[in-house]
Design a protein around this motif. Structure first.
Motif, PDB file in Angstrom:
ATOM      1  N   VAL A  17       0.815  -1.316  -0.067  1.00 25.66           N
ATOM      2  CA  VAL A  17      -0.092  -0.054   0.156  1.00 25.66           C
ATOM      3  C   VAL A  17       1.110   1.208   0.142  1.00 25.66           C
ATOM      4  O   VAL A  17       1.515   1.524   0.909  1.00 25.66           O
ATOM      5  CB  VAL A  17      -1.032  -0.134   1.233  1.00 25.66           C
ATOM      6  CG1 VAL A  17      -2.059   1.137   1.169  1.00 25.66           C
ATOM      7  CG2 VAL A  17      -1.634  -1.325   1.341  1.00 25.66           C
ATOM      8  N   PRO A  18       0.977   2.065  -1.046  1.00 20.91           N
ATOM      9  CA  PRO A  18       1.971   2.938  -1.172  1.00 20.91           C
ATOM     10  C   PRO A  18       1.724   3.937  -0.254  1.00 20.91           C
ATOM     11  O   PRO A  18       0.568   4.332   0.252  1.00 20.91           O
ATOM     12  CB  PRO A  18       1.771   3.484  -2.595  1.00 20.91           C
ATOM     13  CG  PRO A  18       0.404   2.947  -3.188  1.00 20.91           C
ATOM     14  CD  PRO A  18      -0.004   1.830  -2.130  1.00 20.91           C
ATOM     15  N   ARG A  19       2.906   4.894  -0.199  1.00 19.72           N
ATOM     16  CA  ARG A  19       2.620   6.097   0.910  1.00 19.72           C
ATOM     17  C   ARG A  19       2.760   7.517   0.379  1.00 19.72           C
ATOM     18  O   ARG A  19       2.709   8.368   0.819  1.00 19.72           O
ATOM     19  CB  ARG A  19       4.146   5.893   1.830  1.00 19.72           C
ATOM     20  CG  ARG A  19       3.940   4.704   2.831  1.00 19.72           C
ATOM     21  CD  ARG A  19       5.297   4.677   3.559  1.00 19.72           C
ATOM     22  NE  ARG A  19       5.061   3.562   4.676  1.00 19.72           N
ATOM     23  CZ  ARG A  19       4.967   2.281   4.747  1.00 19.72           C
ATOM     24  NH1 ARG A  19       5.187   1.891   3.266  1.00 19.72           N
ATOM     25  NH2 ARG A  19       4.835   1.790   5.719  1.00 19.72           N
ATOM     26  N   ALA A  20       3.280   7.604  -0.993  1.00 14.19           N
ATOM     27  CA  ALA A  20       3.480   8.817  -1.773  1.00 14.19           C
ATOM     28  C   ALA A  20       1.956   9.354  -1.903  1.00 14.19           C
ATOM     29  O   ALA A  20       0.933   8.873  -1.905  1.00 14.19           O
ATOM     30  CB  ALA A  20       4.037   8.729  -3.084  1.00 14.19           C
ATOM     31  N   PRO A  21       1.948  11.020  -1.870  1.00 12.36           N
ATOM     32  CA  PRO A  21       0.698  11.580  -2.065  1.00 12.36           C
ATOM     33  C   PRO A  21      -0.067  10.957  -3.432  1.00 12.36           C
ATOM     34  O   PRO A  21       0.422  10.705  -4.369  1.00 12.36           O
ATOM     35  CB  PRO A  21       0.984  13.031  -2.169  1.00 12.36           C
ATOM     36  CG  PRO A  21       2.454  13.100  -1.786  1.00 12.36           C
ATOM     37  CD  PRO A  21       3.111  11.712  -1.950  1.00 12.36           C
ATOM     38  N   GLU A  22      -1.341  10.836  -3.358  1.00  9.71           N
ATOM     39  CA  GLU A  22      -2.412  10.701  -4.056  1.00  9.71           C
ATOM     40  C   GLU A  22      -2.383   9.099  -4.613  1.00  9.71           C
ATOM     41  O   GLU A  22      -2.556   8.774  -5.795  1.00  9.71           O
ATOM     42  CB  GLU A  22      -2.158  11.643  -5.302  1.00  9.71           C
ATOM     43  CG  GLU A  22      -2.907  12.772  -4.978  1.00  9.71           C
ATOM     44  CD  GLU A  22      -3.180  13.683  -6.155  1.00  9.71           C
ATOM     45  OE1 GLU A  22      -3.696  13.297  -7.242  1.00  9.71           O
ATOM     46  OE2 GLU A  22      -2.720  15.104  -6.195  1.00  9.71           O
TER      47      GLU A  22
END
Ligand SMILES: Cc1ncc(COP(=O)(O)O)c(C=O)c1O
Length: 353
Positions: free
Chosen positions: A125-130
């Motif tokens: 589950v990625p952490r970067a914005p959007e």
């Protein structure tokens, strides 16, 4: 429900969260379960992600008996993982099953299985914005048989894909192309089900729109080709003279969960919102008399997608000088804030892992 887990021996290299694109990368594991008339839905299992072996006569390949869903898991600033209205997706999937003569499944158990799968895959589950983890539950007809009838056996699977923004343009207005030569779905058909045939039916006009430099097709109703239905794979909203208008669910439109969210938020904000028939002539006339303030699409993939230009027959109209309108921005920010845990959500919209 007993779910057997077999973990992959070789994990994939993890992608850079800042360059994910949409729909091309898949995680290490998937959920599978089978259906037979004798056993019902059974053999729930989490396995390494990989090809599904099937006979060339498998019915889904020939007759398109299939349903799917699209939803997302989000990582909050505190690092926890949450889902946006997942139970509504499984409920809609069961409605699609009924339309396609596919046996229904236990929605609560399917959500439990999804949570177990994501617990295994939580680092994806990625952490970067959007960014988010896109979830694709699917059911396919598995009988190896030539002849048109409902299959007796099925496979249910869930795959996961870490994603960035849906459109290369990002949150910028897209150009849309109105077609009268093609229709996506008709009343009494499968338009309100999330099934592959509707997307196959959309390809020809979408290719034509792309050839002319347009991102999406604006679909009119399949009977009179007068009333607006959907835009690409999104529901559509117009802001006309301060009122938010979206086509009523006619039987040929997918009842979008983002659509329902926009309507619910508008009501809590005291913004006038109506679900009714809206013709393409009314849209063009509203532009002509200066009351067409905004147009935007709504869907899980892009959340809100502002429309900056519409081409209908020989006419091209520009909406809001091609800029993102305040209403589209307000809905986008409000929904994103809820999804990423920055704002309180109405009851039952957020489910935590
Ligand atoms: C044809 C179509 N209409 C509308 C939508 C929007 O539905 P939702 O908001 O549930 O994603 C989708 C899917 O995303 C779709 O495929």
């Amino acid at each position: 429900m007993q779910i057997l887990s077999t973990l992959s021996k070789k994990l994939k290299p993890r992608p850079d969260d800042h360059h994910l694109g949409f729909g091309a990368l898949f995680t290490d594991h998937m959920f599978n379960m089978d259906y037979s008339p004798e056993k019902g839905w059974h053999n729930s299992r989490i396995e390494p992600y990989g090809p599904i072996q099937m006979d060339p006569a498998t019915m889904v390949l020939h007759y398109g008996q299939e349903v799917f869903e699209g939803l997302k898991a989000f990582r909050t600033a505190g690092g926890s993982i949450q889902f946006f209205r997942p139970k509504d997706n499984f409920k809609r999937m069961n409605r699609s099953c009924r339309s396609l003569c596919i046996p229904e499944f236990d929605a609560a158990q399917a959500f439990e299985a999804l949570k177990q799968l994501i617990t295994i895959e939580k680092e994806w589950v990625p952490r970067a914005p959007e960014t988010s983890l896109y979830i694709r539950p699917t059911i396919i007809a598995m009988d190896p048989f030539l002849g048109v009838r409902a299959s007796h056996t099925y496979r249910f699977f869930i795959i996961l894909s870490p994603v960035g923004a849906y459109y290369a343009e990002g949150f910028n207005p897209v150009k849309i192309w109105v077609t009268r030569d093609h229709v996506r779905a008709v009343r009494g058909g499968l338009g309100e089900a999330k099934t592959s045939g509707n997307y196959a039916a959309s390809l020809y006009a979408a290719e034509e729109a792309h050839r002319h430099g347009y991102t999406q097709v604006l679909w009119l109703d399949g009977v009179e080709q007068r009333y607006v239905e959907e835009v690409g794979s999104m529901n559509i909203f117009f802001v006309i003279d301060g009122e938010v208008v979206t086509p009523m669910l006619s039987g040929s439109i997918l009842p979008g969960i983002t659509r329902d969210t926009v309507i619910a938020l508008a009501r809590t904000w005291g913004v006038q919102v109506s679900e009714r028939k809206i013709s393409i002539d009314e849209v063009m006339a509203a532009h002509e008399n200066g009351t067409l303030e905004e147009v935007f699409g709504s869907g899980t993939a892009a959340v809100i997608s502002p429309v900056g230009e519409i081409k209908y027959e020989e006419k091209i109209i520009t909406i809001g000088k091609g800029q993102v309108g305040p209403m589209a921005k307000r809905f986008f920010n409000a929904i994103a804030d809820i999804q990423y845990g920055r704002a309180e959500a109405p009851a039952n919209w957020i489910e935590k892992l």
